[in-house]
Design a protein around this motif. Structure first.
Motif, mmCIF file in Angstrom:
data_model
loop_
_atom_site.group_PDB
_atom_site.id
_atom_site.type_symbol
_atom_site.label_atom_id
_atom_site.label_comp_id
_atom_site.label_asym_id
_atom_site.label_seq_id
_atom_site.Cartn_x
_atom_site.Cartn_y
_atom_site.Cartn_z
ATOM 1 N N LEU A 245 0.831 -1.210 0.000
ATOM 2 C CA LEU A 245 0.000 0.000 0.000
ATOM 3 C C LEU A 245 0.861 1.254 0.000
ATOM 4 C CD1 LEU A 245 -2.767 -1.155 2.484
ATOM 5 C CD2 LEU A 245 -3.153 -0.435 0.121
ATOM 6 N N LEU A 246 1.910 1.264 0.807
ATOM 7 C CA LEU A 246 2.804 2.426 0.815
ATOM 8 C C LEU A 246 3.473 2.607 -0.539
ATOM 9 C CD1 LEU A 246 4.453 1.922 4.338
ATOM 10 C CD2 LEU A 246 2.732 3.634 3.690
ATOM 11 N N GLY A 247 3.807 1.496 -1.186
ATOM 12 C CA GLY A 247 4.387 1.588 -2.522
ATOM 13 C C GLY A 247 3.424 2.161 -3.531
ATOM 14 N N ALA A 248 2.143 1.809 -3.409
ATOM 15 C CA ALA A 248 1.140 2.296 -4.363
ATOM 16 C C ALA A 248 0.971 3.802 -4.284
ATOM 17 C CB ALA A 248 -0.195 1.598 -4.103
ATOM 18 N N CYS B 283 -3.531 2.137 5.213
ATOM 19 C CA CYS B 283 -4.863 2.336 4.611
ATOM 20 C C CYS B 283 -5.354 3.760 4.827
ATOM 21 C CB CYS B 283 -5.856 1.346 5.204
ATOM 22 S SG CYS B 283 -5.553 -0.381 4.774
ATOM 23 N N GLU B 284 -5.096 4.293 6.013
ATOM 24 C CA GLU B 284 -5.509 5.664 6.302
ATOM 25 C C GLU B 284 -4.758 6.660 5.425
ATOM 26 O OE1 GLU B 284 -7.477 8.826 7.553
ATOM 27 O OE2 GLU B 284 -7.998 6.731 8.007
ATOM 28 N N LEU B 285 -3.493 6.396 5.161
ATOM 29 C CA LEU B 285 -2.735 7.281 4.277
ATOM 30 C C LEU B 285 -3.322 7.288 2.863
ATOM 31 C CD1 LEU B 285 0.964 6.525 5.301
ATOM 32 C CD2 LEU B 285 -0.398 8.539 5.860
ATOM 33 N N ALA C 280 -6.519 9.313 3.059
ATOM 34 C CA ALA C 280 -6.246 10.730 3.298
ATOM 35 C C ALA C 280 -5.935 11.467 1.998
ATOM 36 C CB ALA C 280 -5.077 10.884 4.271
ATOM 37 N N ARG C 281 -5.477 10.725 1.000
ATOM 38 C CA ARG C 281 -5.208 11.323 -0.313
ATOM 39 C C ARG C 281 -6.401 11.226 -1.246
ATOM 40 N NH1 ARG C 281 1.065 9.995 -1.920
ATOM 41 N NH2 ARG C 281 1.984 10.411 0.123
ATOM 42 N N GLY C 282 -7.550 10.840 -0.698
ATOM 43 C CA GLY C 282 -8.728 10.676 -1.535
ATOM 44 C C GLY C 282 -8.722 9.391 -2.322
ATOM 45 N N GLY C 283 -7.836 8.451 -1.949
ATOM 46 C CA GLY C 283 -7.721 7.205 -2.687
ATOM 47 C C GLY C 283 -8.688 6.138 -2.220
ATOM 48 N N LYS C 284 -8.784 5.085 -3.009
ATOM 49 C CA LYS C 284 -9.677 3.972 -2.727
ATOM 50 C C LYS C 284 -8.898 2.675 -2.929
ATOM 51 C CE LYS C 284 -13.242 6.832 -4.758
ATOM 52 N NZ LYS C 284 -13.507 7.497 -3.479
ATOM 53 N N ILE C 285 -9.079 1.763 -2.000
ATOM 54 C CA ILE C 285 -8.411 0.470 -2.083
ATOM 55 C C ILE C 285 -9.323 -0.498 -2.821
ATOM 56 C CG2 ILE C 285 -7.461 -1.459 -0.761
ATOM 57 C CD1 ILE C 285 -7.005 0.588 1.537
ATOM 58 N N ASP C 286 -8.853 -1.017 -3.939
ATOM 59 C CA ASP C 286 -9.665 -1.922 -4.747
ATOM 60 C C ASP C 286 -9.433 -3.387 -4.413
ATOM 61 O OD1 ASP C 286 -11.143 -0.105 -6.205
ATOM 62 O OD2 ASP C 286 -9.613 0.115 -7.746
ATOM 63 N N ALA D 133 6.445 -13.573 2.787
ATOM 64 C CA ALA D 133 5.170 -13.230 2.139
ATOM 65 C C ALA D 133 5.422 -12.140 1.118
ATOM 66 C CB ALA D 133 4.136 -12.762 3.160
ATOM 67 N N GLN D 134 4.708 -12.227 0.024
ATOM 68 C CA GLN D 134 4.708 -11.147 -0.953
ATOM 69 C C GLN D 134 3.274 -10.698 -1.141
ATOM 70 O OE1 GLN D 134 6.637 -13.038 -4.267
ATOM 71 N NE2 GLN D 134 4.715 -13.814 -5.128
ATOM 72 N N ALA D 135 3.091 -9.418 -1.456
ATOM 73 C CA ALA D 135 1.741 -8.865 -1.541
ATOM 74 C C ALA D 135 1.657 -7.850 -2.670
ATOM 75 C CB ALA D 135 1.351 -8.204 -0.217
ATOM 76 N N ALA D 136 0.444 -7.679 -3.150
ATOM 77 C CA ALA D 136 0.141 -6.648 -4.149
ATOM 78 C C ALA D 136 -1.113 -5.916 -3.698
ATOM 79 C CB ALA D 136 -0.064 -7.260 -5.532
ATOM 80 N N ALA D 137 -1.114 -4.610 -3.902
ATOM 81 C CA ALA D 137 -2.276 -3.789 -3.543
ATOM 82 C C ALA D 137 -2.625 -2.894 -4.717
ATOM 83 C CB ALA D 137 -1.982 -2.943 -2.309
ATOM 84 N N THR D 138 -3.901 -2.917 -5.091
ATOM 85 C CA THR D 138 -4.380 -2.048 -6.167
ATOM 86 C C THR D 138 -5.207 -0.927 -5.544
ATOM 87 O OG1 THR D 138 -4.515 -3.961 -7.626
ATOM 88 C CG2 THR D 138 -5.625 -1.959 -8.348
ATOM 89 N N VAL D 139 -4.812 0.303 -5.826
ATOM 90 C CA VAL D 139 -5.544 1.456 -5.294
ATOM 91 C C VAL D 139 -5.806 2.436 -6.434
ATOM 92 C CG1 VAL D 139 -4.380 1.184 -3.066
ATOM 93 C CG2 VAL D 139 -3.523 2.875 -4.705
#
Length: 419
Positions: free
Chosen positions: A305-308, A338-340, A343-349, A405-411
């Motif tokens: 998420l921080l990377g996104a 998630c709050e960050l 706070a930028r008006g983003g949405k976690i998909d 663990a590896q993870a991917a987040a789409t925002v």
């Protein structure tokens, strides 16, 4: 005199039992998400925003209960209180509407609105016109002028038709929903049609005409479009991206850019009797060596998420040199990321994690982990995926020296943020 002389209560039936698979994706269109919420969620919210509607009766498919509960979860409790328990629809739209009418029969409202779940752009003024037309005339449908020339044809070959008539388009209207009726006559008409085994009416106005009710057309709304194709979902996603108040009218247009972030974390095994994965304590014959609780799944997801949003990594925000974070629960790391985003008006998909470990096995804990991550991140369960794999006895994971663990987040971020 009003067509409804006694009970002025207004109820709405939302027809959501269709499969709606033409849009693709394998999920019925009413449950597809636009700007973070299901189409049906937005439709229910728009109807509930009108104070005159006392009860909303959803009609859903027999196997859609889980989808529907996810829709409800995104609604304010005050809105949920006005939504009745859904009833099961039928094989045709007509059967589904009748199921909704029968569910309302015990209370018998004065006016009933019948609305398509896939029309989330409904404005308060259109709802008001529908209610007034239903009260004044007993059977009323919204319509908009037809701008294209229409031909009536007889098919003479596949895809080829001979023109038999060109109706004057000045007298034509494209009909929408919500359609408004005096409750008693519409229920009677539905029962009569079912009694004669007639189930092909695709519109309640047409069924009312068949029952010899006088149907009027009132002014519709050109923006009250129905989601039918994949391109409609894309347009709806853009339109709803600003999360407008449903009572404010049509959604504003805000462009979003999609970002994909990835994360990776690893911890060595040490003495212990459990490991933390995805916020869930899992019994094991060893623990992990870590400054915090060593939850590789949440650490990787936090970094994704921080990377996104291009905002450093977990060590930047929660440095291991700070004793404050010794033994800390990793759920707060994920919640912060998630709050960050928001706070930028983003949405976690979507959040996707793969755990690499010979042990412990996570299969029986999978759904608990998904639910925990969904709760921490404030996203629907359907937006969380977790998988596990071994490394075929190769490397430190294969030698059971640790796990990773590896993870991917789409925002999605507002375009000015993503620029």
């Amino acid at each position: 005199m009003s067509a409804v002389e006694t009970n002025e209560t207004v109820a709405a039936i939302v027809v959501a039992a269709g499969r709606g698979i033409r849009v693709g994706g394998g999920v019925p269109k009413q449950y597809r998400r636009v700007a973070g919420q299901a189409v049906l969620t937005r439709t229910l919210a728009a109807l509930a925003a009108h104070a005159a509607i006392a009860r909303i009766q959803p009609v859903i498919a027999a196997d859609a209960a889980d989808f529907f509960q996810e829709c409800l979860a995104d609604l304010d409790p005050a809105i949920r209180a006005r939504i009745a328990t859904p009833v099961e629809g039928g094989a045709t739209r007509q059967m589904s509407v009748r199921a909704g009418l029968e569910a309302l029969a015990a209370e018998a409202p004065g006016i009933v609105l019948v609305h398509d779940a896939a029309r989330p752009f409904i404005r308060p003024d259109l709802i008001q016109r529908a209610i007034e037309a239903g009260r004044d005339h007993g059977a009323a449908v919204p319509g908009v002028p037809v701008t294209d020339t229409v031909k009536r044809v007889d098919e003479i070959a596949p895809g080829i038709g001979r023109v038999t008539e060109t109706p004057a388009r000045e007298s034509l209207r494209a009909v929408q929903t919500p359609q408004a009726f005096a409750f008693g006559p519409l229920l009677k008409a539905h029962r009569a049609a079912a009694g004669q085994d007639l189930h092909g009416f695709t519109d309640d106005g047409a069924l009312a005409e068949w029952a010899n009710l006088t149907v009027v057309v009132f002014e519709g709304d050109g923006d009250n479009r129905k989601i039918t194709r994949a391109s409609d979902l894309i347009e709806a996603d853009r339109a709803f991206s600003s999360h407008p108040d449903p009572s404010a009218g049509a959604p504003a247009m805000t462009a979003y850019v999609t970002r994909l972030g990835t994360g990776f974390d690893v911890h060595a095994f040490t003495e212990g009797d459990h490991v933390w994965l995805g916020g869930v304590r899992i019994p094991a014959d060893r623990g992990v060596l870590a400054h915090s609780d060593g939850d590789v799944a949440l650490h990787a997801l936090t970094d994704a998420l921080l990377g996104a949003i291009a905002d450093g990594d977990i060590g930047t925000h929660f440095p291991p040199s700070d004793e404050k974070w010794r033994g800390a629960a990793s759920d707060q790391f994920l919640a912060h990321a998630c709050e960050l985003v928001r706070a930028r008006g983003g949405k976690i998909d979507h959040l996707d994690i793969t755990v690499l470990a010979e042990a412990p096995r996570i299969g029986k804990h999978r759904e608990e982990i998904r639910a925990r991550i969904a709760s921490i991140a404030g996203v629907p369960l359907s937006a969380v995926s977790i998988k596990a794999t071994t490394t075929e006895k190769l490397g430190f994971v294969g030698r059971a020296e640790g796990l990773a663990a590896q993870a991917a987040a789409t925002v999605r971020l507002p375009e000015e943020e993503g620029a």
